[in-house]
Design a protein around this motif. Structure first.
Motif, PDB file in Angstrom:
ATOM      1  N   LEU A 274       0.825  -1.212   0.000  1.00  0.00           N
ATOM      2  CA  LEU A 274       0.000   0.000   0.000  1.00  0.00           C
ATOM      3  C   LEU A 274       0.856   1.257   0.000  1.00  0.00           C
ATOM      4  O   LEU A 274       0.788   2.061  -0.922  1.00  0.00           O
ATOM      5  CB  LEU A 274      -0.939  -0.001   1.213  1.00  0.00           C
TER       6      LEU A 274
ATOM      7  N   MET B 292     -10.268   1.577  -1.902  1.00  0.00           N
ATOM      8  CA  MET B 292     -10.242   2.056  -0.520  1.00  0.00           C
ATOM      9  C   MET B 292     -10.850   3.450  -0.418  1.00  0.00           C
ATOM     10  O   MET B 292     -11.497   3.782   0.577  1.00  0.00           O
ATOM     11  CB  MET B 292      -8.810   2.046   0.006  1.00  0.00           C
TER      12      MET B 292
ATOM     13  N   ARG C 286      -4.553   2.594   7.284  1.00  0.00           N
ATOM     14  CA  ARG C 286      -5.549   2.508   6.209  1.00  0.00           C
ATOM     15  C   ARG C 286      -6.468   3.731   6.169  1.00  0.00           C
ATOM     16  O   ARG C 286      -6.936   4.123   5.092  1.00  0.00           O
ATOM     17  CB  ARG C 286      -6.368   1.229   6.376  1.00  0.00           C
TER      18      ARG C 286
END
Length: 348
Positions: A38, A314, A255
């Motif tokens: 990521l 996301m 995240r």
């Protein structure tokens, strides 16, 4: 023994590092988390740019972990994971990048840490938190939380191997299968010489399933080093709850920072003025950064498009507009077509 009582360290060098640590933690720190697959160099560049533009840059970011197995890695491996080493270990907007290592052999970890420092790493972080089965099965990451003595050996060996002025930190979870070893883990950290500790407030077994147990971070505040809280922070409100329950002002954003790249700014702006929306990043403003991502460096356009779709997926959790775009391009493989769709959306 803690980091203020290390043996064989000249008092002047120890004082220099302590002064550096006091400067680093003079104010609450906000870090961008290392997330394998990521927060690669391209994503770090985008997210640190956004944070800087919003007036609340990250204090530093930590690289994806570099796996240490059998030998001292060649320079090109470090540069692949942390190309920022070519520019004083900083992103284009000046955010420092700390180098994270993952492995189980103390001496080998120490040798690689020393080489990373030689290449310009401003700090070394040691990964004891990765929950991936493939990593754990090879005795790396969070599985070592069941071996606090090994954790101690690794951290202390790294601490002794790198120059005194370079900090050494560790990132952990609350435990492997459960929290029964927390006291032992805390003791290992306390004696190791670590300069600070980041804690993801879940065990390996709990993975990323809500909730995060921020209150359990409190048990580590007896350490004479800064403690940074991490896990399940998606909004400014959750950030404030985490700080309160964990008993620390320091946060690592993961995240949540991918789904809302303005999270770092909203955490601190809302603390000063809950009604302040000046730090929010609109979808229209974010389009420019998405296009820049798609124009970034990658092995192939296929890889780049795949990475972008991962990010867009996301973003659907943070922006309703992302869902509309996702429905439009989810099967699209042509990068130019996706960029065109983004450019068109700026006029809608």
């Amino acid at each position: 023994m803690n980091s203020t009582q290390q043996p064989n360290l000249p008092s002047q060098q120890l004082e220099t590092r302590q002064n550096k640590l006091q400067q680093l933690f003079a104010q609450p720190v906000r870090l961008l988390a290392p997330m394998e697959g990521l927060t690669d160099p391209l994503m770090r560049q985008i997210l640190t740019q956004i944070a800087s533009d919003l007036g609340r840059p990250y204090d530093w970011s930590v690289s994806e972990f570099i796996r240490v197995t059998q030998h001292v890695l060649p320079a090109h491996v470090f540069y692949r994971y942390v190309p920022e080493l070519h520019q004083d270990a900083k992103t284009d907007t000046g955010t420092p990048i700390h180098v994270q290592l993952l492995g189980s052999e103390a001496q080998l970890m120490a040798e690689n840490a020393a080489y990373a420092a030689e290449l310009g790493a401003p700090a070394i972080d040691i990964n004891f938190g990765c929950p991936a089965k493939t990593v754990n099965s090879h005795r790396g990451g969070s599985v070592l939380l069941d071996e606090p003595a090994v954790m101690y050996d690794i951290i202390s060996a790294v601490r002794q191997a790198v120059p005194a002025h370079i900090p050494v930190s560790a990132k952990i979870r609350l435990g492997y299968t459960d929290t029964s070893r927390m006291d032992d883990i805390r003791g290992a950290i306390a004696d190791s010489g670590a300069d600070w500790l980041t804690i993801h407030a879940r065990t390996k077994t709990q993975g990323y399933k809500p909730p995060a147990y921020w209150d359990k971070i409190q048990a580590f505040n007896s350490l004479k080093i800064p403690v940074i809280a991490n896990g399940e922070i998606w909004t400014a409100e959750q950030a404030h709850s985490c700080m309160q329950q964990a008993g620390t002002a320091h946060l690592m954003l993961g995240r949540g920072a991918i789904t809302r790249p303005d999270l770092i700014a909203s955490v601190d702006s809302s603390a000063n003025n809950p009604m302040n929306e000046d730090k929010e990043l609109s979808w229209q403003d974010l389009i420019t950064h998405q296009i820049k991502f798609l124009e970034g460096k990658a092995k192939t356009d296929v890889v780049l498009v795949g990475r972008y779709k991962q990010w867009l997926g996301m973003l659907t959790k943070g922006y309703s507009e992302a869902q509309t775009l996702w429905d439009q391009i989810k099967r699209e493989k042509n990068k130019a077509v996706i960029i065109s769709a983004l450019q068109t959306s700026t006029h809608q």
